[in-house]
Design a protein around this motif. Sequence first.
Motif, short mmCIF file in Angstrom:
data_model
loop_
_atom_site.label_atom_id
_atom_site.label_comp_id
_atom_site.label_asym_id
_atom_site.label_seq_id
_atom_site.Cartn_x
_atom_site.Cartn_y
_atom_site.Cartn_z
N UNK B 18 0.85 -1.19 0.00
CA UNK B 18 0.00 0.00 0.00
C UNK B 18 0.89 1.24 0.00
N UNK B 19 0.43 2.32 -0.63
CA UNK B 19 1.23 3.55 -0.63
C UNK B 19 1.55 4.05 0.79
N UNK B 20 0.69 3.72 1.75
CA UNK B 20 0.94 4.23 3.10
C UNK B 20 2.01 3.44 3.85
N UNK B 25 8.45 -0.48 7.60
CA UNK B 25 7.53 -1.62 7.56
C UNK B 25 7.78 -2.46 6.31
N UNK B 58 15.24 8.76 7.87
CA UNK B 58 14.29 8.12 8.77
C UNK B 58 13.39 7.21 7.95
N UNK B 60 10.83 5.63 9.05
CA UNK B 60 9.45 5.65 9.54
C UNK B 60 8.62 6.74 8.87
N UNK B 61 9.28 7.82 8.43
CA UNK B 61 8.53 8.91 7.80
C UNK B 61 8.95 9.07 6.34
N UNK B 62 9.47 7.98 5.78
CA UNK B 62 9.76 7.93 4.35
C UNK B 62 8.95 6.76 3.83
N UNK B 63 8.05 7.01 2.89
CA UNK B 63 7.18 5.94 2.40
C UNK B 63 7.90 5.16 1.31
N UNK B 65 6.92 3.76 -1.33
CA UNK B 65 6.51 4.12 -2.69
C UNK B 65 7.27 5.35 -3.19
N UNK B 66 7.71 6.21 -2.26
CA UNK B 66 8.44 7.42 -2.65
C UNK B 66 9.91 7.10 -2.96
N UNK B 68 10.85 4.60 -5.03
CA UNK B 68 10.88 3.83 -6.28
C UNK B 68 12.24 4.02 -6.98
N UNK B 174 14.91 10.50 -3.94
CA UNK B 174 13.90 10.99 -4.88
C UNK B 174 14.42 10.97 -6.31
#
Lengths: 278, 395
Positions: B18-20, B25, B58, B60-63, B65-66, B68, B174
């Motif tokens: 999931x994107x979230x 995780x 971090x 935990x605050x890097x998703x 999906x971002x 890729x 990025x």
Amino acid sequence: MKPAPFAYERPRDLDAALSMLAASNGSAKIIAGGQSLGPMLNLRLVQPELIIDISGLTELKRADVSGGELVLGALVTHADIEDGRTADVTRGAMRAVAANIAYRAVRNRGTIGGSLSHADPAADWISALAALGARMTLRSCAGARTMTIEAFVVGALESALQAGEIVESIHVPTRSASAHWGYAKSCRKTGEFAHAIGAVLIDPAAATARVVIGAIDTAPIVLTDAAGLFGGRIAADYKERFDAGIADAVLAKAGIDDVVQRHIHVGVLKRAVQEAAA
Amino acid sequence: MTTIALNVNKQAVELSAEPRTCLADFVRDKLDLTGTHLGCEHGVCGACTVLLDGVPVRSCITYAVACEGADITTIEGLDEDEVTTELRAAFTREHALQCGYCTPGMLVSARDLVLRLPDADERRIRVGLSGNLCRCTGYVGIVRAVQSVIEARRARSIAPLTNGGRTGLGPAGSGRAAADRSEPQPARQSPVPARESIAPGSIADFTPATVLDQGFTLAHPPAKVFAMFDDVAGIAACLPGVSLTSPPRPERVEGLIRVRLGPIAASFEGAARVERDPATLSGRIVGIGTDQRSHSATQGEIRYCLLPLEGGAATAVELSIGYTLTGTLAQVGRPGLVRDLARRLVADFAANLDRHMSGVPSGPKTSAELSVWSIVSDVLRARIARVLGRRSGAG
Ligand SMILES: Cc1cc2nc3c(=O)[nH]c(=O)nc-3n(C[C@H](O)[C@H](O)[C@H](O)COP(=O)(O)OP(=O)(O)OC[C@H]3O[C@@H](n4cnc5c(N)ncnc54)[C@H](O)[C@@H]3O)c2cc1C
Ligand code: FES
Ligand code: FES
């Protein structure tokens, strides 16, 4: 501590990002470095339906000097500035500010545009860049507009950004050879958000002074003509002429009723003045 | 679900998530790389620090999906790394860990300091590690371990990493997505939350956790203002973000309050009761409400008191706003920001009320810039008054 589900888009260029934002009717949030939005998503303080990731947009990664000012794309990170990967027109002022924001792991992703957009009163750039006299360009599908930092920050977490608008670039004027810079902040722990910020750009040769008192729970106090804090005129002896009583009255006038808070802010401002004069 | 392709510890990985899903995780749950620890999950403790395109971030605050197309290195990927090997030996020697929870993140941050800051002294090391919390060791052993590795490498004249280990500008990780992978996905329709109706009944008194005092003046006599405060629908129309859901009665007003603090938006649905005391020109509104989206609840009260000004031609409205929040939104631990919001809302309320009472259509707001000069003259006047006062007191 997991975010609510959201959809995710990675627009190919700035135009695509702007159209997605316009089409979303306010149900989307931009994400840049995610270092302020990420914590809010994880805490479910923010639950957007759609996240538009602008972090890959090359149009927002520029850093060039033109017409006597430095133009920084919104995606330039604190670490980019700290390491000197961007040109500097402030003679080290911005590098020192950047190096003391949060922690290295946060600086490697947190962006200058994201920090300004978030408009946290305790953040560093809104105060530092206001003192340096910077401006910013906002863009939407309808076009672009430019404004000063002090006009952009409206209140706590409130900016002048309209729906559909994003911060495109930040314009920093060249610091003159005779201008002194001082920046001080008080944090309970290194890297934590500040409880008081003082930023001064004082040019004794030109007899001008810009003074910012930040981290006051709302938009910073920006005094573009601060000679009044220095006995009415700016000269080489400005450090001796700094008038703590006037600074205290400015804070009281801005609605800071707590004497202890005012004392801390005046003390931090004084440190910034002393640093400028050193 | 979205397919995410990236490289973890030099291995290409393509998985759906999931994107979230945050990067931590992603590596822990999907790849069993449990060396990356989660502590605070909001960027503060540093336990989750990993390398993204070679530099610490971090997770935990890097998703995920971002990230890729990017290169991720977790603690498991640093087994053979030269600097980490030296650090591990030094951590063992200096007793730089006890439970080990902070250690993976600590090693990733320490490695970065060793590579970037060959001249760091104890103070700089402490500042550099300030984003990694350790609940066990008291840091002394950790700082000694890092310092010993830095000194040993300095003795071997090893040059620092150029450019902080980055080449391009922008957030680490990025811009690595291949262009063909960025095809848009249909926006998801979020389910409309079921509405729990508020049980009718009495609205209890409570002791607010936070009380904010605010005030404003109106150029109308107190009696007129007091009468206005009795017009619940009229007052509701002047309160920013408030709308009524049924015709109001003093003992029960049902409605909705929308509040927004930056990106945080909540919509509290609930009920209130109104009390007033004509003898003292004062009153009270007590209410309860819930925000379905954030599962937050609030109890609030507004006490007001009207005082005559200018011989009764104008009114000072003194407000005391008290509230208690529970649930997700109670995590906003910044009362100062809420105070600023309350100040802005009360200013809007005052302006709306004034327009409503004068029958003036709303005009554009003008904000005055704070000028030092007016303040300077005020202070000088006060100082002169003080000096004169002292003289006359002495004489
Ligand atoms: C532990 C920790 C400590 C911190 N300490 C400090 C500190 O001491 N000082 C400090 O100044 N900061 C601090 N920060 C915040 C940090 O500087 C963030 O990097 C910054 O505030 C946000 O930048 P971002 O790129 O991560 O923005 P994001 O989190 O991606 O976005 C922040 C907000 O801005 C919007 N946004 C982002 N970019 C744009 C754009 N170009 N146009 C329009 N809207 C945009 C987003 O929609 C969002 O609402 C800290 C953060 C953490 C996690
Ligand atoms: S878990 Fe990421 S910083 Fe605490
Ligand atoms: S060793 Fe236990 S938290 Fe650091």
